[in-house]
Structure formats: C-alpha cells, structure tokens
Design a protein around this motif. Structure first.
Motif, PDB file in Angstrom:
ATOM      1  N   THR A   1       0.813  -1.223   0.000  1.00 18.73           N
ATOM      2  CA  THR A   1       0.000   0.000   0.000  1.00 18.73           C
ATOM      3  C   THR A   1       0.842   1.268   0.000  1.00 18.73           C
ATOM      4  OG1 THR A   1      -0.077   0.077   2.406  1.00 18.73           O
ATOM      5  CG2 THR A   1      -1.817  -1.208   1.284  1.00 18.73           C
ATOM      6  N   GLY A   2       2.184   1.126  -0.029  1.00 22.96           N
ATOM      7  CA  GLY A   2       3.002   2.341  -0.045  1.00 22.96           C
ATOM      8  C   GLY A   2       4.424   2.057   0.389  1.00 22.96           C
ATOM      9  N   THR A   3       5.175   3.120   0.612  1.00 22.06           N
ATOM     10  CA  THR A   3       6.596   3.032   0.980  1.00 22.06           C
ATOM     11  C   THR A   3       6.865   3.969   2.151  1.00 22.06           C
ATOM     12  OG1 THR A   3       7.274   2.551  -1.290  1.00 22.06           O
ATOM     13  CG2 THR A   3       8.966   3.483   0.150  1.00 22.06           C
ATOM     14  N   VAL A   4       7.652   3.500   3.131  1.00 25.54           N
ATOM     15  CA  VAL A   4       8.136   4.404   4.174  1.00 25.54           C
ATOM     16  C   VAL A   4       9.648   4.533   4.004  1.00 25.54           C
ATOM     17  CG1 VAL A   4       7.776   5.063   6.570  1.00 25.54           C
ATOM     18  CG2 VAL A   4       6.695   2.966   5.682  1.00 25.54           C
ATOM     19  N   ALA A   5      10.086   5.728   3.668  1.00 27.60           N
ATOM     20  CA  ALA A   5      11.522   5.989   3.554  1.00 27.60           C
ATOM     21  C   ALA A   5      12.045   6.482   4.902  1.00 27.60           C
ATOM     22  CB  ALA A   5      11.779   7.048   2.480  1.00 27.60           C
ATOM     23  N   ALA A   6      13.346   6.383   5.092  1.00 28.34           N
ATOM     24  CA  ALA A   6      13.956   6.920   6.308  1.00 28.34           C
ATOM     25  C   ALA A   6      13.692   8.416   6.358  1.00 28.34           C
ATOM     26  CB  ALA A   6      15.463   6.636   6.315  1.00 28.34           C
ATOM     27  N   GLY A   7      13.267   8.893   7.515  1.00 35.08           N
ATOM     28  CA  GLY A   7      13.010  10.316   7.666  1.00 35.08           C
ATOM     29  C   GLY A   7      11.535  10.680   7.532  1.00 35.08           C
ATOM     30  N   TYR A   8      10.703   9.722   7.152  1.00 37.01           N
ATOM     31  CA  TYR A   8       9.281  10.007   6.925  1.00 37.01           C
ATOM     32  C   TYR A   8       8.443   9.032   7.730  1.00 37.01           C
ATOM     33  CZ  TYR A   8      11.377  12.794   3.323  1.00 37.01           C
ATOM     34  OH  TYR A   8      12.153  13.718   2.686  1.00 37.01           O
ATOM     35  N   VAL A   9       7.168   9.403   7.917  1.00 38.81           N
ATOM     36  CA  VAL A   9       6.275   8.483   8.621  1.00 38.81           C
ATOM     37  C   VAL A   9       5.149   8.080   7.680  1.00 38.81           C
ATOM     38  CG1 VAL A   9       6.791   9.241  10.972  1.00 38.81           C
ATOM     39  CG2 VAL A   9       5.093  10.481   9.630  1.00 38.81           C
ATOM     40  N   ALA A  10       4.669   6.872   7.871  1.00 38.80           N
ATOM     41  CA  ALA A  10       3.588   6.361   7.021  1.00 38.80           C
ATOM     42  C   ALA A  10       2.325   7.202   7.250  1.00 38.80           C
ATOM     43  CB  ALA A  10       3.320   4.897   7.349  1.00 38.80           C
ATOM     44  N   ASP A  11       1.550   7.416   6.178  1.00 39.12           N
ATOM     45  CA  ASP A  11       0.316   8.199   6.335  1.00 39.12           C
ATOM     46  C   ASP A  11      -0.907   7.299   6.523  1.00 39.12           C
ATOM     47  OD1 ASP A  11       0.144   7.150   3.829  1.00 39.12           O
ATOM     48  OD2 ASP A  11      -0.068   9.073   2.781  1.00 39.12           O
ATOM     49  N   HIS A  12      -0.675   6.018   6.585  1.00 34.96           N
ATOM     50  CA  HIS A  12      -1.776   5.111   6.899  1.00 34.96           C
ATOM     51  C   HIS A  12      -1.215   3.874   7.593  1.00 34.96           C
ATOM     52  CE1 HIS A  12      -0.250   3.810   2.958  1.00 34.96           C
ATOM     53  NE2 HIS A  12      -0.590   2.589   3.341  1.00 34.96           N
ATOM     54  N   ALA A  13      -2.123   3.058   8.150  1.00 34.97           N
ATOM     55  CA  ALA A  13      -1.693   1.892   8.915  1.00 34.97           C
ATOM     56  C   ALA A  13      -1.700   0.645   8.028  1.00 34.97           C
ATOM     57  CB  ALA A  13      -2.610   1.686  10.120  1.00 34.97           C
ATOM     58  N   ILE A  14      -1.002  -0.382   8.543  1.00 38.03           N
ATOM     59  CA  ILE A  14      -1.019  -1.693   7.896  1.00 38.03           C
ATOM     60  C   ILE A  14      -2.313  -2.416   8.309  1.00 38.03           C
ATOM     61  CG2 ILE A  14       0.108  -3.954   7.810  1.00 38.03           C
ATOM     62  CD1 ILE A  14       1.828  -1.908   6.473  1.00 38.03           C
ATOM     63  N   GLU A  15      -3.108  -2.781   7.313  1.00 41.43           N
ATOM     64  CA  GLU A  15      -4.329  -3.564   7.568  1.00 41.43           C
ATOM     65  C   GLU A  15      -4.015  -5.029   7.303  1.00 41.43           C
ATOM     66  OE1 GLU A  15      -7.024  -2.095   8.635  1.00 41.43           O
ATOM     67  OE2 GLU A  15      -6.386  -0.014   8.299  1.00 41.43           O
ATOM     68  N   PRO A  16      -4.852  -5.944   7.786  1.00 40.32           N
ATOM     69  CA  PRO A  16      -4.638  -7.361   7.468  1.00 40.32           C
ATOM     70  C   PRO A  16      -4.538  -7.560   5.955  1.00 40.32           C
ATOM     71  CG  PRO A  16      -6.326  -7.163   9.143  1.00 40.32           C
ATOM     72  CD  PRO A  16      -5.989  -5.759   8.719  1.00 40.32           C
ATOM     73  N   GLY A  17      -3.575  -8.369   5.539  1.00 40.63           N
ATOM     74  CA  GLY A  17      -3.393  -8.667   4.114  1.00 40.63           C
ATOM     75  C   GLY A  17      -2.620  -7.624   3.338  1.00 40.63           C
ATOM     76  N   THR A  18      -2.092  -6.635   4.046  1.00 42.25           N
ATOM     77  CA  THR A  18      -1.308  -5.603   3.337  1.00 42.25           C
ATOM     78  C   THR A  18       0.097  -5.499   3.932  1.00 42.25           C
ATOM     79  OG1 THR A  18      -1.815  -3.695   4.740  1.00 42.25           O
ATOM     80  CG2 THR A  18      -3.430  -4.242   3.037  1.00 42.25           C
ATOM     81  N   ALA A  19       0.973  -4.828   3.182  1.00 46.16           N
ATOM     82  CA  ALA A  19       2.357  -4.590   3.621  1.00 46.16           C
ATOM     83  C   ALA A  19       2.786  -3.238   3.079  1.00 46.16           C
ATOM     84  CB  ALA A  19       3.291  -5.683   3.103  1.00 46.16           C
ATOM     85  N   MET A  20       3.843  -2.704   3.640  1.00 47.07           N
ATOM     86  CA  MET A  20       4.433  -1.494   3.078  1.00 47.07           C
ATOM     87  C   MET A  20       5.921  -1.728   2.876  1.00 47.07           C
ATOM     88  SD  MET A  20       2.613   1.627   5.146  1.00 47.07           S
ATOM     89  CE  MET A  20       3.179   2.915   4.050  1.00 47.07           C
ATOM     90  N   ARG A  21       6.439  -1.190   1.773  1.00 41.48           N
ATOM     91  CA  ARG A  21       7.877  -1.187   1.524  1.00 41.48           C
ATOM     92  C   ARG A  21       8.508  -0.281   2.598  1.00 41.48           C
ATOM     93  NH1 ARG A  21       6.817   0.143  -3.106  1.00 41.48           N
ATOM     94  NH2 ARG A  21       6.763  -1.844  -4.177  1.00 41.48           N
ATOM     95  N   ILE A  22       9.622  -0.721   3.185  1.00 40.85           N
ATOM     96  CA  ILE A  22      10.241   0.088   4.255  1.00 40.85           C
ATOM     97  C   ILE A  22      11.764   0.087   4.075  1.00 40.85           C
ATOM     98  CG2 ILE A  22      10.383  -1.820   5.958  1.00 40.85           C
ATOM     99  CD1 ILE A  22       9.593   0.309   8.109  1.00 40.85           C
ATOM    100  N   MET A  23      12.370   1.232   4.335  1.00 42.39           N
ATOM    101  CA  MET A  23      13.816   1.368   4.187  1.00 42.39           C
ATOM    102  C   MET A  23      14.475   1.307   5.573  1.00 42.39           C
ATOM    103  SD  MET A  23      13.656   1.707   0.961  1.00 42.39           S
ATOM    104  CE  MET A  23      15.303   2.095   0.392  1.00 42.39           C
ATOM    105  N   THR A  24      15.746   0.957   5.582  1.00 43.38           N
ATOM    106  CA  THR A  24      16.506   0.895   6.841  1.00 43.38           C
ATOM    107  C   THR A  24      16.402   2.236   7.579  1.00 43.38           C
ATOM    108  OG1 THR A  24      18.076  -0.593   5.777  1.00 43.38           O
ATOM    109  CG2 THR A  24      18.781   0.412   7.841  1.00 43.38           C
ATOM    110  N   GLY A  25      16.076   2.169   8.840  1.00 40.51           N
ATOM    111  CA  GLY A  25      15.994   3.377   9.649  1.00 40.51           C
ATOM    112  C   GLY A  25      14.633   4.042   9.644  1.00 40.51           C
ATOM    113  N   ALA A  26      13.734   3.623   8.751  1.00 46.33           N
ATOM    114  CA  ALA A  26      12.404   4.247   8.690  1.00 46.33           C
ATOM    115  C   ALA A  26      11.535   3.737   9.832  1.00 46.33           C
ATOM    116  CB  ALA A  26      11.753   3.943   7.346  1.00 46.33           C
ATOM    117  N   PRO A  27      10.615   4.589  10.310  1.00 48.95           N
ATOM    118  CA  PRO A  27       9.727   4.176  11.398  1.00 48.95           C
ATOM    119  C   PRO A  27       8.783   3.060  10.935  1.00 48.95           C
ATOM    120  CG  PRO A  27       9.568   6.556  10.989  1.00 48.95           C
ATOM    121  CD  PRO A  27      10.362   5.971   9.874  1.00 48.95           C
TER     122      PRO A  27
END
Lengths: 408, 408
Positions: A74-100
């Motif tokens: 459902t999206g990407t969280v880069a280091a330095g930024y916060v996700a604008d939505h939550a992880i729901e069942p059956g979903t994932a987000m791309r995440i970079m090292t150091g990202a929240p």
C-alpha cells in the motif's frame, strides 16, 4: 630525599580541578565532562527497521495451503518520513533501513526473503514466516529516557562526541583546559633560531615542554628564557599571573636555585626536594602568588622524564581527570640494566609486543644529557631503589608512554 | 564480498602522501618529518661539566705526602660563559653544571669531594684523586656533526621537538595535514541542536567523524547533511573540491546508494564493496573529480568502526606515516562471544591489564545501532570469518584503540 610517590602525592594534594565551562560539542574532544549526561529521549526515538524490506503483520507471513502468502503493497516508508496510513490485514508497506515501522505492523521481512514485481510493485510474496519484532529496533533499545548515559568525570573521546550529538548536546559542560606558562632559565640558554656561541646551548626544554603540555590537552605559553638575575625572573613571573601552572626548567640544582627560591618566598611559597630518582633528582614545587609552580631540572632528559612523572598528572588533575597515570605493565628486559643506581632508576627503553608478550630493550647510554636516547623511547623501565641490577631476561615494571602503530 | 584486508589494500593503493610544507617547530607536533635531520654541530657543542665543582688538572688531584692537595682558585666559570684564562698547574676554577671546561683542565671534581673557604674562597682542597674526564661530558657525546639524527618519515612527538630545537630547527619540513570534508546523508538526519521530530534522528556521525579525524591529526570540515536528491549531493560535493579526502556516512546500503553512485560516475569513479565484516558491511571508495571519497555506513557503530579500520589508515598514509594500523595483541576473553557471525566480526570490548596479561570483556549487545556500547570500548576483538564461537577464557586477537590511564 623523598620518594617519587611522596613527591607526587604532595604535589597533587595542592592541585584542584579547574572551573567548568560550556563549550560547543566539537571543542569538547579530549576534555572531561563536568555534569552527568542523562538521556532526555528514548534512542532510537521510535521503532524502526533494521533492513530494507517490507513491514507487515507477522500473522500474515504464515503459509496458506503450502503457498507463500501474497500481500497488497500500500506504499513506501523511507527513512526520515512516517507512514500516512496503517497496515491492515493482508497488506504490507515497503520500508527502508531506519524508517519508522508503520502502525499496525509488528514485523519487517528483509527484501531478500520476498518476491515482488519490482520497485513500484503493488504486491509482494512472503517467502518465509517471520516472528513479531523481526528486524525491528525498538524505541529506547540503545538509551532510555531518564537513563544516565555518561557520568560526570568521563573523558570525551570521538565516540562520546557521537553519543552526545545523538542526545542533542550541541554544547557541553567541561572542566576547562589548563593554561601553562613555560619558562626556561639560565644565561647559557639561547633561542632556537640563533647560531651557537661559545658556552651557549639552545632552548630545547621550553619547546619540548610546550609540545608535551599540548599533548596533555592543555594550552602552553612559552615565556622565553629568564636570565640568572632576580630582575629577569621577577619580570618573567609577572607574565604568568593568569596561568594555571608555571613550569620552569633549569635553575633547580642545589647551588643555583636560590634565586628562584628567593622570588618564590617573596611572592608565594616553595617546597624544594631532592627526589630519590634518576634521572631528575631535584624538583621544586610551590606557588608564585596563587599560581602553582613546578620546577623541573635543566638537563633535557631529566626535564622530559620529570614532566611525564609529575607535570602530566598535575595537568590531568587540573583538567578534571581521575585517571592520572600512564599505564604500567610488566616487560621482559632483553638486554638487562647493568648500571647500578642507588636511586629509583627510570630507564629509557623501547617496548614491543612479540610472541604474546611485551619485550623491552634499553636505549643504551642513560646519561641525562643524551637526548637522542629519547628518540627510541616508548617506555620507562622502573628499576627499584638500592642498586638493583636487572639481568638479561628479567621482568620489570614499565610505564608505557606510547604504544606505536603497527606497520600495515 | 571481499575481505577487510583486500578492501584496505585497494583503498591504500589509491592514496599517496600529501606534499611537504615547512612549519614553525611547535606546529610540527604529531606530523611526519619530510627530510632527514642531520646534525650540523656537535651536541653538546663543547666539553662541559656534569656537576657543580672545580675544574682542574687530574694530576693535581694526587695526594702529596698523605695530604690532600691544596690548589689556588683563579676564578669561576658559570653556565653560559667561557673562562678568560687557562688552568695552570696548581690551580683550579670553580665550575657550574653545564659550563664549558676551561682550557688546561682535564677533569672536574664535584664540590662535595672538596674543602674550601666558601663561595668566594681563593683556595680549594681536593679530597679524592680524580681521573681525566671525570664529570666531563665531551663535545659530541650525544650527537656528532654530520650524524643522521632523525630520518625522514619519523613521527614528531614532544621529545623529537626537543631534539629538533637543540639542533636549531626553528622550522621543520613535514608532510602536511590532510583536509577532510565530512558529509552526512539522508532525509532522516537533522542537526544536533534541533528537537526530534517523527521519523528523524540527529546527525551524530558527522560529529563523531569530525572528532576522529581530528584525533588522527587531520583537519576536519563538516559540510552538513545532504538530502536524498541528486541536486543536494551535487551541491555538497562541490564544496569539497579542495579537500584531500571526502568522508560520507549513510547512503551506502545496497538500495539507496545509487544516487551517490550516479554522481560519482558523473564526476569521478566509484568502487563499491560489500566487505565480509560485521559491523559495517557496505563501504564505498572512489573519487569525486580528483578527491578520494570514502563512503561509510550510516549506522553510528558501523561508521565509527569502519572509520578506524579504513579511514584512519588513509589519513595516516596521506600524512606521511608508514605505520598505519593500531597495535594488535592477544587477549583472553572472559565472557566469550556466543553470537555466531559468518562474516569477520569486530566485537566491541574493554581490555584491561590484570595479573600479567590482557583480559577482555565484551560490551554486550553488538547491534550496530547500540551506540552506548562504544562508551565502554577500548578494543575490537577480531572473531574470524565462518561463525566461530569464542568460549569464555579463549584467546583472540584484539585491535587496541586506546590504552587508558591508570588511577593514581
């Protein structure tokens, strides 16, 4: 004659640490922290990913009918930024090292354990079941809000600077550096850029001591050379009233120290000792006004060695250190020390690590005017009082002055 | 993946020592001598007295009919002055430590072995026979005219400064200090005086590296933090064109290094390695224009450790040193290392000298985000590749980073 230990104890008893100043963080290197450093935040400040990968709910990583689960990205969280939505069942987000870690996710799977359709893919297959907390660095795992991180009295090295920066200490309270006035004495001493004249020698001690003072983290100021007159000495001492320590070299042998002694009695007080050591028997300590004065011998070797044994510990104490003395270890002396000295003998030597132990070789001629012997010295072997002879292969205590780098 | 040794060898092969500059002697401390230092005079420059006493002809010290010989005192030689007449048979001159031995005299007797009528006495009795050369330091005993005293490549410490001063080197040719541009990278990194915001961390690496660079004798310049954009990186690198080395931290993990890599390819060339080590796997090396660039990982611990292993040797080579690596010794590991790492593992530890040997204790959690572990570290234990477990009491090699002072 008094012992080295007694002389050092008496000198240190008269020395108190200097006041605290606040300096910008980069200037704190090598100084001593004057206050406890307590974390005012958790570090890391938030749960974050240790890997590049996908954030998900761990229960979504379980196989379904023997097939790897396929989740919607459902999206990407880069280091330095916060996700604008939550992880729901059956979903994932791309995440970079150091990202929240985004809300709803309790685990991160590294990218190597997934299959996906490229950097913009809106799906990911999870190839291995992952446990809750996998690849997550929890908030506060390194430092906790309220935790004592660096106690007052800590020496600030490069790595302490890194920790202080992390905690937001842009300036740091430290014990300030000592200002040291350095005075050569003697009508025989000329400046180093002068050609030699009959009977004269160059002012090597002031430059040696200046460098040694700087190595000890203090701020040296050379006052030049006082002539052997009351007027000249008085004039030089008047330039040192704002120093935290006066270091003199020369003029402390039994006969000719009277001049300095008279001025110290006139302007402060003096203790003068013959110390049961070699090199460097005569050492003076006292005050000119309120400024402590350490009077070292004039022979270059004696001056260098007595600075290490008495001057450097004084500077470390002034600057707030509690560990004042160079490390001391046992070494095997390859060539032994045949020369008998009734006094405690500090023998110049080169110590190296060989086959799992430290081995020393003396630098030869131990005369206190043989400056070249200092060039091969990285340790002082301690030969006890009483004319002890050290046989080749014997073990003695050594004060390590320096531990040289290895060849690459 | 390549080994630590191979990465270091490849990096050092691309580094040449910096040019020679001439600096005033006090500024040469810690630098490397760029020319041989040959004595242009004898040191000591003249035969001089090692004691306060009397200069005489040794044959005049022999007893006469069982009585101590009584000599006429014809004057005094103080340090810094020369006698205006020679010693004739049956005469002596008062002489001070360091004063030139007057012509005609071949020996000096210390004042304690004489009887005389006070400081102005015109007679002296010689209470002990003395040999020729007694208490005389001959000209050239320490250094001889024409002798090589310090070879090119010597590191200039406080004691070398003393020797150079003695020889009249008021300025010294040295390999100059390296200028090092330090660049943080990443949208998550904020300045150290800023309050934390969601997803952000403070710029600890640049401050840590600045201090480590300074400790290595080089001149650091912090360029701040580049955003994760081509424009921001390009602008920061443009500020570094006069540096001798660029150090970056962060932005070198596999995924996000493309940006820096693109700019390096555009402006120079890049080698990027995964090194078979932990912490600190990814390290980049290359050039921006003609300036070497060393790209360190973003995790604070990885950054600190890879600087010690790669950055510090680069700075030492740039500055003319030939011994580039911290000393390495064997230590007994009290608590062992249970964690298996397939890569070469540099384990943070505290080493102390105890009962005649070095004993290490690890700092615990070895995660590369646990900065507090650096605070207890004075050594890196080397656990070889291949998942070796170190049992309590086992011996391993340790790189000694620091050798702390003893308590007094």
């Amino acid at each position: 004659m008094i012992s080295v230990e007694e002389a050092l104890a008496r000198i240190l008893a008269a020395i108190a640490p200097l006041p605290t100043v606040r300096v910008p963080l980069p200037e704190a290197l090598g100084l001593v922290l004057a206050e406890d450093v307590i974390a005012r935040e958790d570090i890391p400040p938030f749960d974050n990913s240790a890997m590049d990968g996908f954030a998900l709910r761990s229960q979504d990583s379980k196989e379904r009918q023997g097939q790897p689960p396929r989740l919607k990205v459902t999206g990407t969280v880069a280091a330095g930024y916060v996700a604008d939505h939550a992880i729901e069942p059956g979903t994932a987000m791309r995440i970079m090292t150091g990202a929240p870690v985004p809300p709803g996710a309790d685990t991160v799977i590294q990218v190597e354990l997934t299959r996906h359709g490229g950097p913009e893919s809106d799906w990911v297959e999870i190839l291995q079941e992952v446990k809750p907390g996998n690849n997550i660095r929890p908030a506060g795992e390194d430092m906790r809000h309220g935790q004592l991180i660096l106690p007052r009295g800590s020496e600030i090295g490069a790595w302490e600077i890194g920790v202080l920066a992390t905690l937001g200490w842009a300036s740091v309270p430290v014990t300030r550096r000592a200002r040291v006035a350095i005075l050569g004495t003697g009508d025989e001493v000329i400046e180093i850029d002068q050609p030699l004249q009959p009977g004269k020698i160059r002012n090597s001690n002031s430059y040696l001591l200046e460098a040694a003072v700087r190595r000890a983290g203090a701020i040296p100021e050379r006052l030049g050379v006082a002539r052997d007159t009351v007027e000249s000495l008085r004039e030089k001492f008047s330039q040192a009233i704002n120093a935290d320590l006066i270091l003199t070299s020369g003029g402390v042998s039994v006969g000719d120290f009277d001049l300095v002694k008279n001025i110290m009695s006139e302007q402060g007080e003096i203790q003068f000792w013959r110390i049961n050591m070699r090199p460097g028997k005569p050492v003076a300590f006292g005050h000119i006004g309120a400024v402590p004065l350490l009077g070292l011998p004039g022979n270059p070797v004696s001056s260098a060695v007595t600075f290490e044994l008495f001057g450097r510990p004084v500077l470390r104490k002034l600057q707030g250190h509690t560990h004042l003395l160079k490390p001391q270890i046992e070494v095997k002396v390859e060539d032994g020390v045949q020369e008998r000295a009734m006094r405690r003998h500090y023998v110049r030597a080169y110590v190296r690590w060989q086959d799992g132990k430290f081995v020393a070789r003396t630098t030869g001629h131990q005369g206190s005017h043989i400056m070249t012997s200092l060039l091969q010295t990285n340790a002082l072997l301690i030969v006890p009082e009483g004319g002890v002879v050290v046989q080749p292969g014997d073990t003695v205590q050594a004060i390590m002055l320096d531990w040289p780098e290895n060849a690459s």
